[in-house]
Design a protein around this motif. Structure first.
Motif, PDB file in Angstrom:
ATOM      1  N   TYR A 397     -20.942  -2.791 -20.467  1.00  0.00           N
ATOM      2  CA  TYR A 397     -21.590  -2.776 -19.152  1.00  0.00           C
ATOM      3  C   TYR A 397     -20.647  -2.148 -18.130  1.00  0.00           C
ATOM      4  O   TYR A 397     -19.493  -2.561 -17.990  1.00  0.00           O
ATOM      5  CB  TYR A 397     -21.955  -4.195 -18.717  1.00  0.00           C
ATOM      6  CG  TYR A 397     -22.492  -4.260 -17.304  1.00  0.00           C
ATOM      7  CD1 TYR A 397     -23.817  -3.967 -17.037  1.00  0.00           C
ATOM      8  CD2 TYR A 397     -21.657  -4.599 -16.236  1.00  0.00           C
ATOM      9  CE1 TYR A 397     -24.319  -4.007 -15.748  1.00  0.00           C
ATOM     10  CE2 TYR A 397     -22.143  -4.645 -14.943  1.00  0.00           C
ATOM     11  CZ  TYR A 397     -23.472  -4.351 -14.694  1.00  0.00           C
ATOM     12  OH  TYR A 397     -23.957  -4.386 -13.410  1.00  0.00           O
ATOM     13  N   GLN A 402     -25.973   2.684 -14.995  1.00  0.00           N
ATOM     14  CA  GLN A 402     -25.602   3.011 -16.369  1.00  0.00           C
ATOM     15  C   GLN A 402     -26.412   2.184 -17.365  1.00  0.00           C
ATOM     16  O   GLN A 402     -26.879   2.687 -18.397  1.00  0.00           O
ATOM     17  CB  GLN A 402     -24.110   2.781 -16.559  1.00  0.00           C
ATOM     18  CG  GLN A 402     -23.622   2.888 -18.000  1.00  0.00           C
ATOM     19  CD  GLN A 402     -23.436   1.513 -18.661  1.00  0.00           C
ATOM     20  OE1 GLN A 402     -23.477   0.488 -17.982  1.00  0.00           O
ATOM     21  NE2 GLN A 402     -23.234   1.523 -19.964  1.00  0.00           N
ATOM     22  N   SER A 405     -30.060   3.424 -17.536  1.00  0.00           N
ATOM     23  CA  SER A 405     -30.152   4.653 -18.341  1.00  0.00           C
ATOM     24  C   SER A 405     -30.042   4.334 -19.823  1.00  0.00           C
ATOM     25  O   SER A 405     -30.768   4.897 -20.659  1.00  0.00           O
ATOM     26  CB  SER A 405     -29.045   5.639 -17.933  1.00  0.00           C
ATOM     27  OG  SER A 405     -29.183   6.015 -16.577  1.00  0.00           O
ATOM     28  N   LEU A 406     -29.136   3.439 -20.169  1.00  0.00           N
ATOM     29  CA  LEU A 406     -28.950   3.033 -21.567  1.00  0.00           C
ATOM     30  C   LEU A 406     -30.224   2.406 -22.115  1.00  0.00           C
ATOM     31  O   LEU A 406     -30.645   2.701 -23.241  1.00  0.00           O
ATOM     32  CB  LEU A 406     -27.783   2.052 -21.650  1.00  0.00           C
ATOM     33  CG  LEU A 406     -27.223   1.726 -23.037  1.00  0.00           C
ATOM     34  CD1 LEU A 406     -26.597   2.968 -23.667  1.00  0.00           C
ATOM     35  CD2 LEU A 406     -26.174   0.610 -22.932  1.00  0.00           C
ATOM     36  N   TYR A 407     -30.867   1.558 -21.312  1.00  0.00           N
ATOM     37  CA  TYR A 407     -32.092   0.880 -21.760  1.00  0.00           C
ATOM     38  C   TYR A 407     -33.246   1.867 -21.890  1.00  0.00           C
ATOM     39  O   TYR A 407     -34.079   1.754 -22.797  1.00  0.00           O
ATOM     40  CB  TYR A 407     -32.445  -0.232 -20.776  1.00  0.00           C
ATOM     41  CG  TYR A 407     -33.724  -0.954 -21.109  1.00  0.00           C
ATOM     42  CD1 TYR A 407     -33.780  -1.833 -22.183  1.00  0.00           C
ATOM     43  CD2 TYR A 407     -34.887  -0.746 -20.364  1.00  0.00           C
ATOM     44  CE1 TYR A 407     -34.956  -2.496 -22.508  1.00  0.00           C
ATOM     45  CE2 TYR A 407     -36.072  -1.396 -20.672  1.00  0.00           C
ATOM     46  CZ  TYR A 407     -36.095  -2.263 -21.752  1.00  0.00           C
ATOM     47  OH  TYR A 407     -37.262  -2.914 -22.075  1.00  0.00           O
ATOM     48  N   GLU A 409     -33.170   4.817 -22.892  1.00  0.00           N
ATOM     49  CA  GLU A 409     -33.039   5.665 -24.075  1.00  0.00           C
ATOM     50  C   GLU A 409     -33.831   5.132 -25.254  1.00  0.00           C
ATOM     51  O   GLU A 409     -34.460   5.890 -25.984  1.00  0.00           O
ATOM     52  CB  GLU A 409     -31.565   5.804 -24.447  1.00  0.00           C
ATOM     53  CG  GLU A 409     -30.754   6.614 -23.444  1.00  0.00           C
ATOM     54  CD  GLU A 409     -29.279   6.668 -23.814  1.00  0.00           C
ATOM     55  OE1 GLU A 409     -28.930   6.145 -24.906  1.00  0.00           O
ATOM     56  OE2 GLU A 409     -28.487   7.213 -23.038  1.00  0.00           O
ATOM     57  N   TYR A 415     -29.740  -5.086 -25.705  1.00  0.00           N
ATOM     58  CA  TYR A 415     -28.895  -5.068 -24.511  1.00  0.00           C
ATOM     59  C   TYR A 415     -29.099  -6.300 -23.625  1.00  0.00           C
ATOM     60  O   TYR A 415     -28.670  -6.302 -22.468  1.00  0.00           O
ATOM     61  CB  TYR A 415     -29.187  -3.802 -23.702  1.00  0.00           C
ATOM     62  CG  TYR A 415     -28.944  -2.516 -24.453  1.00  0.00           C
ATOM     63  CD1 TYR A 415     -27.749  -2.309 -25.143  1.00  0.00           C
ATOM     64  CD2 TYR A 415     -29.918  -1.525 -24.500  1.00  0.00           C
ATOM     65  CE1 TYR A 415     -27.529  -1.130 -25.854  1.00  0.00           C
ATOM     66  CE2 TYR A 415     -29.707  -0.346 -25.205  1.00  0.00           C
ATOM     67  CZ  TYR A 415     -28.509  -0.159 -25.881  1.00  0.00           C
ATOM     68  OH  TYR A 415     -28.295   0.995 -26.583  1.00  0.00           O
TER      69      TYR A 415
END
Length: 1009
Positions: A397, A402, A405-407, A409, A415
């Motif tokens: 984290y 950030q 954006s990661l989620y 994808e 997460y």
């Protein structure tokens, strides 16, 4: 000549002063009971003055006194003694038991002696309440009162508990006792603002003989809290109680996987991160996060109380100042509390007029976790602690953008812990509470036999809640609409309650022929309560100017519906009016008879049912006072019996303010024919609605044997609730298929015991064993509907005629089919099946949430200046669904969440004898309606253990302390149970992702000046 005379006068004055000082001296001594054991807390006052002191823990005292003055020694239960001071500097006193005095029993609107009490009640004194680290004082009563079941379902500091006396007496209504603090009735069980170190005693009134005088509020028993007071003719005494400690998470037995174990399982199943790694990469994987350690913590707590008491001939005062702080074991949770109390009592010189005032002003602030107990993967910290994959590192984290954006994808719930880390940084939920209880009372003795009194009590509670989520938080970004620029929220709400209670009494008491004692009292009581509340939520905050609770950064909502604030307000007024009478007759302390009748009117019901009559009758036979008991081993043997009717006006919850309009038909805006706006009926009124009625019978036996070294009581009771408030089916002509009205009967029967034994009682060594227990059985005797039940067709609990309350109603789980790994169940005929009918194959389990037996046991040990005290609590036949464990062996969580190592035992063709179904089982979802995860939550717990030392006068002689003690204490130290979760104690039928109660360690000190 004038100068000479002045000199002679000066010499004469100096001589007189010298003689005066020569006569004043320090007198010391020890006060003991008839057995030669030291008596702490004996009041010692110089006669006709306010100068005095008290004996310390070892019965020692020291006082400045002049020769010729008289010392008066007094202590409850002993004959007052007077000693005239002569030449000696030391006077040891042996107090004699006063057989004319008896332990005071607190009853409704009066007190009685233990010998003359007709009721079933229990009293817990300050000795087992103060110095305990519980933020909610009610929790300290657990295991100390027979028949009082206290269940705490949250580790949030100051959280409320569920308190049930002699079994649940309602299905939908209040099941908790009426709470009274210093004569002021309370609206519910909010005790987080009360300082336990201010309390003198807590009395629990159980049977109808004790509670019927409270009419339609006494159905579930009454708990009376009395705070400390000053004493007349006593010098200033300052008492400091301080403690510091820490709280920690109780462990569980779920056997969670580490990173290598979880990745290996994922690799085998071809799911998650493990599916992308080789065996070598898994073996060398370095990250192994314990998310319990991340979201939970070791909390620090501290408590400080300063009590001051003093008294003159006609006025006594007690003042208390307190501060309490406790960090919750779950991050972001805590409680801070400041308390102030002042109790005054006074009287006239002729003792005809007496008055008292009680005032407490308390403020607290608490931060609470939200969404606890839910499956909110982005909201519930407990879910993250228990279920997050250990191979994820918190360092993944960075910030909200950030993470978002990661989620985006892949949208994986893997997460989850990162989402919760973001919530820790961007969300807060804070409550500020101001609570004040004030009481003023006065009485005047009109004649020797008639006394008039009045009492005014006020209870004010103001709660302010503030919730803030920053505009840049992950959860704000997650729910933004495509054309919405700003997220976040700022919610503020306020609730104010004011409850006024006015009571007046006219009492007549007289004794005829020195044997016949009569007491008659007439009362009126008026209760008026007001609730006001409002709140708003601003949706959309400017990240540059917004700040928590500041009211800044609000976005305008011109032509932008997303930013329109949500607003609300409410207003409820309620009231009660009553008149009632009480009578008591005693014959020579051998026989006694008392009775109560009360008429109550409640705002909640229609005029046709507004008034109700409640009553009781109680009697006793003091067998030990009979001639044939002379020279027996019994110091006291008393038989009691009572029967009466009480009411429950809180038929839909704990509060005075719930269900204010149930007797009225209500209408609201709706959509009618052709989608036109119209007005439609939203509630059918029930004009015949009334309170639930409880009839209770009780028979009890009190005993004291062998010079009171063995003492206790046994009670047997039956409590029947009639006119239960619940749903009854009606014609659907108005698109409403049922209404709530009075129908049904519920019965509780049980037995209680309480016993204390002084096993060893010498000057240096005392050991007392104590135990209490209660057995209760409930049964529903009458229910509406053709089938005699209220089952909704889906729930795992049912209320059925002839069965227990809220009985689990489920398909029996039979285990794993060894041939294919599917789940096996029993159908209604007892045959094994893989495809049970979700309705027809259910059956009554004979199990529910409420314990059949519960109580406590322990010991108090004193050896010279050391002391040890312990309490163990126990409950049996408590059953709850363990959905935490269910999630930890759920195959659908592989690749997303952590799991229990138990899933490694899953059925395979090589492992056919197991309790875990195949990970490819074809009927895995059918266990939803079964008892597969219904687990035994019975337990025995070391509730507390205290070890301490009382400093001797020799140690303190060169200090300014009169008394001093130091102690260490532990709460919830050890629990023996089959329950595998964090905490076997709960007030819920099922547990999943709940805030567990902590283990607490404390170091404390008590000083008297």
């Amino acid at each position: 000549m004038r100068t000479k005379f002045s000199g002679i006068l000066t010499l004469l004055l100096a001589f007189v002063v010298q003689i005066s000082f020569a006569q004043e001296k320090t007198v010391t001594g020890t006060v003991t009971d008839p057995d030669g054991l030291p008596l702490p807390g004996v009041n010692i006052v110089i006669e006709d003055t306010s100068t005095g002191t008290q004996t310390d823990f070892d019965g020692n005292y020291s006082i400045q006194v002049s020769e010729g003055e008289t010392l008066v020694f007094s202590y409850v239960g002993f004959v007052k003694q007077e000693i005239k001071v002569g030449n000696s500097n030391s006077y040891n006193v042996s107090m004699s038991s006063d057989n004319t005095l008896d332990e005071v029993v607190v009853q409704a609107y009066r007190t009685s002696s233990e010998k003359k009490s007709n009721i079933a009640s229990s009293t817990v004194t300050s000795s087992t309440i103060e110095n305990r680290p519980n933020a909610n004082v009610i929790q300290t009563l657990q295991g100390q009162v027979a028949g009082l079941n206290i269940q705490t379902g949250s580790g949030q500091p100051g959280a409320n508990s569920t308190v049930i006396l002699r079994g649940a007496g309602s299905i939908n209504g209040s099941i908790e006792p009426l709470y009274i603090i210093d004569g002021v009735p309370q609206n519910g069980d909010n005790f987080r603002s009360l300082n336990p170190n201010e309390i003198a005693s807590v009395s629990v009134l159980k049977d109808a003989g004790a509670t019927a005088i409270y009419g339609n509020r006494g159905a579930n028993g009454v708990i009376i809290v009395e705070t400390k007071r000053g004493s007349y003719n006593s010098s200033l005494e300052i008492n400091y109680i301080g403690a510091t400690g820490f709280t920690e998470l109780q462990g569980n037995d779920y056997d969670l996987m580490n990173s290598q174990q979880l990745l290996t399982l994922e690799n085998k199943r071809g799911l998650g991160l493990g599916a992308t790694l080789t065996e070598e990469e898994i073996a060398n994987y370095e990250v192994n996060t314990d998310w319990n350690d991340y979201f939970f913590r070791t909390g620090i707590s501290q408590s400080h109380t300063l009590n001051l008491s003093s008294g003159s001939k006609n006025l006594a005062s007690f003042t208390s100042l307190g501060y309490f702080n406790q960090e919750g074991i779950l991050k972001t949770t805590d409680l801070n509390r400041f308390t102030f109390r002042n109790n005054l009592q006074g009287k006239s010189d002729n003792d005809k007029f007496n008055y008292s005032t009680n005032l407490t002003i308390n403020w607290s602030r608490r931060n609470e976790a939200t969404n606890v107990g839910t499956g909110g993967v982005n909201q519930n910290y407990v879910l993250g602690a228990n279920n997050s994959a250990p191979y994820l590192s918190p360092s993944l984290y960075e910030n909200s953008d950030q993470l978002f954006s990661l989620y985006q994808e892949d949208g994986t719930l893997l997460y989850t812990p990162l989402m919760l880390i973001d919530k820790l940084n961007n969300f807060s939920n804070q409550y500020d509470e101001l609570k004040s209880i004030a009481n003023i009372s006065g009485s005047y003795k009109i004649t020797d036999n008639i006394t008039a009194s009045a009492n005014l009590g006020l209870d004010y509670t103001q709660t302010v809640r503030n919730v803030f989520q920053s505009s840049g938080a992950f959860n704000s970004l997650l729910f933004l609409e495509s054309d919405q620029e700003f997220g976040g929220l700022d919610a503020n709400s306020m609730s104010r309650q004011l409850i006024a209670n006015v009571n007046s009494q006219l009492k007549y008491e007289n004794t005829f022929n020195q044997k016949h004692n009569v007491e008659l009292s007439l009362f009126t009581e008026y209760v008026k309560a007001h609730l006001r509340g409002f709140g708003f939520t601003q949706n959309g905050l400017n990240p540059k100017t917004s700040a928590p609770y500041a009211g800044t950064g609000y976005i305008g909502y011109d032509n932008t519906p997303y930013y329109v604030p949500d607003v609300n307000a409410n207003k409820v007024d309620s009231g009660l009016f009553s008149y009632f009478a009480y009578g008591d007759y005693d014959y020579n302390s051998m026989f006694g008879l008392s009775g109560t009748v009360r008429r109550d009117a409640s705002y909640r019901f229609n005029t046709t049912n507004r008034w109700g009559t409640f009553w009781s009758v109680a009697g006793r036979w003091n067998i030990s006072e009979m001639d044939f008991m002379d020279n027996s081993a019994f110091n006291m043997l008393k038989l009691r019996a009572s029967y009466g009717k009480t009411g429950n006006q809180n038929i839909a919850g704990e509060s005075l303010f719930t269900l204010p309009n149930a007797t009225r038909e209500l209408y609201s805006a709706t959509t009618g024919y052709n989608n036109q706006n119209t007005i439609g009926i939203s509630q059918l009124g029930v004009a015949t609605l009334k309170w639930e009625e409880i009839y209770q019978a009780n028979i009890g036996l009190d005993f004291e044997v062998f010079d009171r070294r063995l003492r206790g009581s046994v009670d047997v009771y039956e409590k029947r609730t009639e006119d239960l408030y619940q749903g009854v089916q009606i014609s659907a002509i108005n698109a409403i298929t049922s209404i709530n009205k009075n129908f049904g009967t519920l019965k509780n029967t049980g037995i209680e015991f309480n016993i204390n034994a002084d096993v060893i009682k010498t000057e240096d060594f005392r050991l007392t064993l104590k135990a209490n227990g209660a057995y209760n059985k409930n049964k529903i005797e009458d229910m509406p509907g053709p089938d005699g039940n209220s089952w909704d067709g889906e729930s795992l609990t049912i209320n059925q005629e002839g069965k227990m309350l809220n009985e689990y109603y489920a398909i029996p789980y039979a285990g794993v089919n060894p041939t294919n790994g599917n789940l096996l169940f029993y159908d209604i005929n007892g045959n094994l099946t893989e495809n049970p009918d979700p309705t027809a194959d259910r059956r009554f389990t004979g199990k529910n949430l409420f314990p059949s037996m519960q109580g406590g046991f322990g010991f108090d040990l004193d050896y010279k200046n050391f002391f040890v005290s312990s309490l163990f609590t126990y409950v049996t036949d408590v059953w709850r669904y363990d959905y935490d464990y269910s999630g930890l062996i759920d195959r659908s969580n592989i690749g997303v969440f952590n799991l229990s190592n138990d899933i490694q035992r899953a059925w395979t063709p090589e492992n056919t004898r197991t309790d875990i179904p195949s990970l490819s089982a074809t009927n895995i979802g059918l266990d939803t309606n079964s008892d597969r995860f219904l687990k035994d939550a019975s337990y025995v717990r070391m509730r507390y253990l205290t070890l301490g030392y009382n400093f001797t006068p020799e140690i303190l002689k060169d200090t300014f302390f009169g008394q001093a003690r130091i102690y260490v204490q532990g709460e919830n130290l050890v629990t023996w149970t089959k329950w595998r979760g964090w905490d076997a104690e709960s007030n819920r039928a099922s547990d999943q992702y709940q805030y567990p109660t902590p283990r607490i360690y404390t170091l404390g000190i008590e000083l008297k000046f």
